[in-house]
Design an enzyme around this catalytic site. Structure first.
Site, mmCIF file in Angstrom:
data_model
loop_
_atom_site.group_PDB
_atom_site.id
_atom_site.type_symbol
_atom_site.label_atom_id
_atom_site.label_comp_id
_atom_site.label_asym_id
_atom_site.label_seq_id
_atom_site.Cartn_x
_atom_site.Cartn_y
_atom_site.Cartn_z
ATOM 1 N N THR A 245 -14.808 17.557 -35.390
ATOM 2 C CA THR A 245 -15.651 16.558 -36.041
ATOM 3 C C THR A 245 -15.465 15.094 -35.630
ATOM 4 O O THR A 245 -14.345 14.660 -35.345
ATOM 5 C CB THR A 245 -15.397 16.682 -37.569
ATOM 6 O OG1 THR A 245 -15.429 18.044 -37.938
ATOM 7 C CG2 THR A 245 -16.393 15.928 -38.388
ATOM 8 N N ASP B 211 -18.093 21.339 -43.986
ATOM 9 C CA ASP B 211 -18.214 20.265 -44.976
ATOM 10 C C ASP B 211 -19.117 19.117 -44.524
ATOM 11 O O ASP B 211 -19.684 18.399 -45.350
ATOM 12 C CB ASP B 211 -16.823 19.695 -45.283
ATOM 13 C CG ASP B 211 -16.129 19.149 -44.033
ATOM 14 O OD1 ASP B 211 -16.184 19.823 -42.977
ATOM 15 O OD2 ASP B 211 -15.532 18.059 -44.096
ATOM 16 N N LEU C 146 -10.528 21.196 -41.734
ATOM 17 C CA LEU C 146 -11.066 22.501 -42.100
ATOM 18 C C LEU C 146 -12.093 22.328 -43.219
ATOM 19 O O LEU C 146 -11.749 21.995 -44.347
ATOM 20 C CB LEU C 146 -9.901 23.402 -42.532
ATOM 21 C CG LEU C 146 -10.163 24.887 -42.561
ATOM 22 C CD1 LEU C 146 -10.734 25.394 -41.239
ATOM 23 C CD2 LEU C 146 -8.875 25.622 -42.876
ATOM 24 N N GLY C 147 -13.361 22.540 -42.850
ATOM 25 C CA GLY C 147 -14.463 22.219 -43.749
ATOM 26 C C GLY C 147 -14.374 22.883 -45.105
ATOM 27 O O GLY C 147 -14.747 22.291 -46.123
HETATM 28 N N1 GLY Z 1 -14.905 19.621 -40.571
HETATM 29 C C1 GLY Z 1 -15.769 20.318 -39.756
HETATM 30 C C2 GLY Z 1 -15.973 21.697 -40.097
HETATM 31 O O1 GLY Z 1 -15.138 22.355 -40.716
HETATM 32 O O2 GLY Z 1 -17.004 22.202 -39.757
#
Ligand code: GLY
EC number: 3.5.1.1
Length: 306
Positions: A176, A206, A227-228
């Site tokens: 990201t 996210d 981690l989304g």
């Molecule tokens: N933060 C990016 C994703 O988990 O897609």
């Protein structure tokens, strides 16, 4: 006090020799945003900064997005204006160069907040975004290597196992990009991503979830990375702006948000950047690295690091 901060993702940069290039990438992005901010618009500043990161194949957004389990690119992006709470987002979009610009068009040209998949691509074409292939040779090679490792370990079915695998192979979590800016009048936040390597097709992180990975209101804005699933479950970007509403500045709120992520989901999960409506900057992470750069009124050069 105008200010802008960008991030190029939280995680571990395994190859030390990449670090100077990554720092140069976030510096260039913050300067692209700063140029627009000096012209007066946090909205243009966030879009330009995120576009610069999307166009740089080092980062996992736009060109250089990571691939799904079945070898496709499915990108997510969102942008939000703090003064009006207008927001636009796309999820699972492919075949465009700059998802953040499509997200802005969703905000400005539709009555909706989030368009997904085929519909998002159709909307982008309607508005004149040309066909573009964001897949790079390097990402294809990495996808082949990581998929092989995953298959060898027989761990393809459950996200929990993929999560464990991320701890073992942090390069899975190529995370990201984002930007948050304050132009003296309004805070704007934007985020863009290819998601997580080997994510299951159709998985949305996210980034395009308003309040999860991206949020702005009249007191602050936030863009998350990591981690989304963690940021979605904690509504982390919105929670971080709530901390500002309760009296913290952008740095205090960023620290509190990452403490929350660590408490519930452990280390190596999240990073966040923030700007509040006093022009204070915040950044925090529980990962080894989070490339970032920022500029505030009075600074001659951006400050950048990992
Ligand atoms: N933060 C990016 C994703 O988990 O897609």
């Amino acid at each position: 006090m105008v200010a802008i901060i960008v991030h190029g993702g939280a995680g571990t940069i395994r190859k030390e020799e990449r670090i100077p290039k990554v720092i140069e990438g976030v510096r260039e992005a913050v300067l692209a945003g700063w140029g627009e901010l000096k012209r007066g618009s946090a909205l243009d500043a966030v879009e330009e900064a995120v576009k610069a990161l999307e166009d740089n194949p080092l980062f996992n957004a736009g060109t250089g997005s990571v691939l799904t389990l079945d070898g496709r690119v499915e990108m997510d992006a969102a942008i939000m204006r703090g003064k009006t709470l207008e927001a636009g987002a796309v999820a699972g979009i492919w075949g465009v160069k700059n998802p953040i610009s499509v997200a802005r068009k969703v905000m400005e040209k539709t009555d909706h907040v989030l368009l997904i998949g085929d519909g998002a691509v159709k909307f982008a074409r309607l508005l004149g975004f040309p066909e573009y292939d964001p897949v790079t040779e390097e990402r294809l090679r990495q996808w082949e290597e990581l998929r092989k490792k995953l298959l060898e370990k027989g761990e393809t079915r459950y996200w929990k196992k993929l999560n464990e695998l991320i701890r073992e192979y942090p390069e899975l979590l190529r995370s990201t990009v984002g930007a948050v800016a304050f132009d003296g009048d309004e805070v704007v936040a934007g985020t863009s991503t290819g998601g997580v390597f080997l994510k299951v097709f159709g998985r949305v992180g996210d980034t395009p979830i308003i309040g999860g990975g991206t949020y702005a209101n009249e007191v602050a804005g936030a863009s998350c990375t990591g981690l989304g699933e963690v940021a979605i479950k904690l509504a982390l970007a919105k929670s971080a702006t709530d901390f500002v509403r309760l009296g913290m500045d952008a740095q205090g709120a960023s620290d509190a948000a990452i403490s929350l992520a660590t408490r519930y989901f452990g280390k190596d999960t999240m990073g966040i950047i923030m700007v509040d409506s006093k022009g204070n900057i915040g950044l925090a992470k529980n990962t080894r690295h989070m490339s970032h750069a920022f500029m505030r009124e009075g600074m001659k050069e951006p400050e950048a690091g990992v």
